[in-house]
Design a protein around this motif. Structure first.
Motif, PDB file in Angstrom:
ATOM      1  N   LEU A 123       0.827  -1.195   0.000  1.00  0.00           N
ATOM      2  CA  LEU A 123       0.000   0.000   0.000  1.00  0.00           C
ATOM      3  C   LEU A 123       0.859   1.241   0.000  1.00  0.00           C
ATOM      4  O   LEU A 123       0.623   2.187  -0.731  1.00  0.00           O
ATOM      5  N   VAL A 124       1.914   1.246   0.802  1.00  0.00           N
ATOM      6  CA  VAL A 124       2.824   2.401   0.883  1.00  0.00           C
ATOM      7  C   VAL A 124       3.473   2.635  -0.466  1.00  0.00           C
ATOM      8  O   VAL A 124       3.594   3.744  -0.939  1.00  0.00           O
ATOM      9  N   ALA A 125       3.872   1.634  -1.108  1.00  0.00           N
ATOM     10  CA  ALA A 125       4.494   1.749  -2.421  1.00  0.00           C
ATOM     11  C   ALA A 125       3.539   2.340  -3.432  1.00  0.00           C
ATOM     12  O   ALA A 125       3.902   3.153  -4.259  1.00  0.00           O
ATOM     13  N   THR A 126       2.252   1.939  -3.355  1.00  0.00           N
ATOM     14  CA  THR A 126       1.238   2.473  -4.286  1.00  0.00           C
ATOM     15  C   THR A 126       1.022   3.951  -4.058  1.00  0.00           C
ATOM     16  O   THR A 126       0.966   4.749  -4.993  1.00  0.00           O
ATOM     17  N   ASN A 127       0.865   4.335  -2.750  1.00  0.00           N
ATOM     18  CA  ASN A 127       0.674   5.760  -2.425  1.00  0.00           C
ATOM     19  C   ASN A 127       1.877   6.571  -2.877  1.00  0.00           C
ATOM     20  O   ASN A 127       1.763   7.670  -3.373  1.00  0.00           O
ATOM     21  N   TRP A 128       3.029   6.062  -2.667  1.00  0.00           N
ATOM     22  CA  TRP A 128       4.260   6.778  -3.060  1.00  0.00           C
ATOM     23  C   TRP A 128       4.299   6.955  -4.560  1.00  0.00           C
ATOM     24  O   TRP A 128       4.655   7.998  -5.066  1.00  0.00           O
ATOM     25  N   SER A 129       3.872   5.966  -5.250  1.00  0.00           N
ATOM     26  CA  SER A 129       3.844   6.043  -6.708  1.00  0.00           C
ATOM     27  C   SER A 129       2.869   7.118  -7.168  1.00  0.00           C
ATOM     28  O   SER A 129       3.143   7.873  -8.123  1.00  0.00           O
ATOM     29  N   SER A 130       1.688   7.262  -6.509  1.00  0.00           N
ATOM     30  CA  SER A 130       0.704   8.302  -6.853  1.00  0.00           C
ATOM     31  C   SER A 130       1.291   9.684  -6.624  1.00  0.00           C
ATOM     32  O   SER A 130       1.095  10.623  -7.420  1.00  0.00           O
ATOM     33  N   LEU A 131       2.023   9.873  -5.542  1.00  0.00           N
ATOM     34  CA  LEU A 131       2.641  11.167  -5.234  1.00  0.00           C
ATOM     35  C   LEU A 131       3.678  11.521  -6.287  1.00  0.00           C
ATOM     36  O   LEU A 131       3.764  12.665  -6.750  1.00  0.00           O
ATOM     37  N   GLU A 132       4.422  10.520  -6.644  1.00  0.00           N
ATOM     38  CA  GLU A 132       5.439  10.758  -7.656  1.00  0.00           C
ATOM     39  C   GLU A 132       4.802  11.128  -8.991  1.00  0.00           C
ATOM     40  O   GLU A 132       5.301  11.989  -9.733  1.00  0.00           O
ATOM     41  N   ILE A 133       3.720  10.427  -9.256  1.00  0.00           N
ATOM     42  CA  ILE A 133       3.001  10.717 -10.518  1.00  0.00           C
ATOM     43  C   ILE A 133       2.494  12.163 -10.518  1.00  0.00           C
ATOM     44  O   ILE A 133       2.597  12.889 -11.506  1.00  0.00           O
ATOM     45  N   THR A 134       1.953  12.569  -9.345  1.00  0.00           N
ATOM     46  CA  THR A 134       1.438  13.952  -9.234  1.00  0.00           C
ATOM     47  C   THR A 134       2.555  14.951  -9.449  1.00  0.00           C
ATOM     48  O   THR A 134       2.395  15.966 -10.143  1.00  0.00           O
ATOM     49  N   LYS A 135       3.699  14.681  -8.856  1.00  0.00           N
ATOM     50  CA  LYS A 135       4.848  15.562  -9.021  1.00  0.00           C
ATOM     51  C   LYS A 135       5.263  15.634 -10.481  1.00  0.00           C
ATOM     52  O   LYS A 135       5.585  16.711 -11.010  1.00  0.00           O
ATOM     53  N   LEU A 136       5.255  14.478 -11.102  1.00  0.00           N
ATOM     54  CA  LEU A 136       5.636  14.454 -12.509  1.00  0.00           C
ATOM     55  C   LEU A 136       4.653  15.261 -13.377  1.00  0.00           C
ATOM     56  O   LEU A 136       5.067  15.996 -14.290  1.00  0.00           O
ATOM     57  N   VAL A 137       3.355  15.094 -13.071  1.00  0.00           N
ATOM     58  CA  VAL A 137       2.329  15.833 -13.835  1.00  0.00           C
ATOM     59  C   VAL A 137       2.493  17.324 -13.639  1.00  0.00           C
ATOM     60  O   VAL A 137       2.458  18.123 -14.584  1.00  0.00           O
ATOM     61  N   VAL A 138       2.677  17.738 -12.370  1.00  0.00           N
ATOM     62  CA  VAL A 138       2.852  19.174 -12.076  1.00  0.00           C
ATOM     63  C   VAL A 138       4.103  19.693 -12.752  1.00  0.00           C
ATOM     64  O   VAL A 138       4.111  20.790 -13.332  1.00  0.00           O
ATOM     65  N   SER A 139       5.166  18.910 -12.685  1.00  0.00           N
ATOM     66  CA  SER A 139       6.414  19.319 -13.321  1.00  0.00           C
ATOM     67  C   SER A 139       6.238  19.470 -14.828  1.00  0.00           C
ATOM     68  O   SER A 139       6.809  20.370 -15.457  1.00  0.00           O
ATOM     69  N   ALA A 140       5.449  18.571 -15.378  1.00  0.00           N
ATOM     70  CA  ALA A 140       5.234  18.628 -16.828  1.00  0.00           C
ATOM     71  C   ALA A 140       4.333  19.796 -17.215  1.00  0.00           C
ATOM     72  O   ALA A 140       4.511  20.416 -18.268  1.00  0.00           O
ATOM     73  N   LEU A 141       3.316  20.078 -16.350  1.00  0.00           N
ATOM     74  CA  LEU A 141       2.360  21.141 -16.677  1.00  0.00           C
ATOM     75  C   LEU A 141       2.924  22.537 -16.438  1.00  0.00           C
ATOM     76  O   LEU A 141       2.500  23.510 -17.082  1.00  0.00           O
ATOM     77  N   THR A 142       3.862  22.671 -15.515  1.00  0.00           N
ATOM     78  CA  THR A 142       4.382  24.006 -15.165  1.00  0.00           C
ATOM     79  C   THR A 142       4.934  24.744 -16.372  1.00  0.00           C
ATOM     80  O   THR A 142       4.578  25.907 -16.608  1.00  0.00           O
ATOM     81  N   PRO A 143       5.793  24.132 -17.162  1.00  0.00           N
ATOM     82  CA  PRO A 143       6.292  24.857 -18.348  1.00  0.00           C
ATOM     83  C   PRO A 143       5.172  25.232 -19.318  1.00  0.00           C
ATOM     84  O   PRO A 143       5.207  26.299 -19.933  1.00  0.00           O
ATOM     85  N   ILE A 144       4.211  24.316 -19.422  1.00  0.00           N
ATOM     86  CA  ILE A 144       3.090  24.594 -20.330  1.00  0.00           C
ATOM     87  C   ILE A 144       2.299  25.801 -19.825  1.00  0.00           C
ATOM     88  O   ILE A 144       1.947  26.710 -20.585  1.00  0.00           O
TER      89      ILE A 144
END
Length: 226
Positions: free
Chosen positions: A2-23
């Motif tokens: 479960l911890v690994a799944t939650n961590w993966s979601s957070l990372e995904i969110t960070k990646l999405v935000v990082s990708a959207l910021t330049p846009i």
């Protein structure tokens, strides 16, 4: 697990935000740039309209100056033609200058010539000059005596006879006896007319001028003819 799944979601969110910021920054920059360009275009358009308005105002000013200059030139040309005839009438009625050269019939002829010039060009003169011209003619002549009736001179018949070396009997009928104008009325009307014309051409007004040589009838308040 479960911890690994939650961590993966957070990372995904960070990646999405990082990708959207330049846009987002790009979109924001694009909008700011576009808005700035619109402001610049509006400023350039406003400056262009101001410049066009200034050019148009300058053109209208030049056209007005040209029209005013042509109007004054036209008035001067007309008055150059009218002035000798007006002076002849003044001399005739005031019994000064070359008045003996202007007989009563010739005075009536001068009036007809002046009226022809004046009325055919009346729109070129100011309302003040038109009024003062008519005032002077009305002081000199009795008009509107009936259909096909000529004007009559509002001058002293006795004075005219006395001051002229020759006299024709038929001239008597050319005078409006009992309707004579005094020297001060004639002189004032003439001076007022000259002042009105001076205003029409931008010249200084001289005002009414005292004429000491007229004698007692010229005294202020006198309305007696010679």
């Amino acid at each position: 697990m479960l911890v690994a799944t939650n961590w993966s979601s957070l990372e995904i969110t960070k990646l999405v935000v990082s990708a959207l910021t330049p846009i987002l920054l790009f979109v924001l920059g694009y909008m700011v740039t576009k808005a700035s360009r619109r402001v610049e275009e509006a400023q350039r358009d406003a400056a262009r309209r101001v410049e066009e308005a200034q050019r148009d105002a300058a053109r209208r000013f030049e056209e007005a100056q040209w029209a005013s200059r042509k109007l004054i030139e036209s008035r001067l040309a007309l008055f150059e033609e009218m002035a000798p005839k007006l002076n002849d009438l003044f001399s005739c009625f005031m019994l000064v200058g070359q008045f003996r050269e202007v007989t009563p019939p010739e005075a009536l002829s001068r009036k007809r010539e002046l009226d022809r010039i004046f009325h055919s060009h009346a729109p070129l003169f100011s309302p003040e000059f038109r009024d003062r011209y008519q005032d002077f003619l009305n002081v000199c002549f009795l008009v509107f005596r009936g259909a096909a009736q000529p004007a009559r001179l509002r001058a002293s018949l006795a004075a005219q006879k006395r001051e002229r070396p020759t006299w024709e009997f038929e001239w008597d009928a050319m005078f409006a006896e009992g309707e004579e104008s005094s020297p001060d009325q004639i002189a004032d009307a003439y001076d007022d007319m000259m002042d009105a014309f001076a205003t029409d051409v931008g010249a200084p007004r001289a005002g009414r001028r005292p004429r000491w040589w007229v004698g007692v009838p010229w005294e202020e308040g006198s309305r007696d003819p010679w």
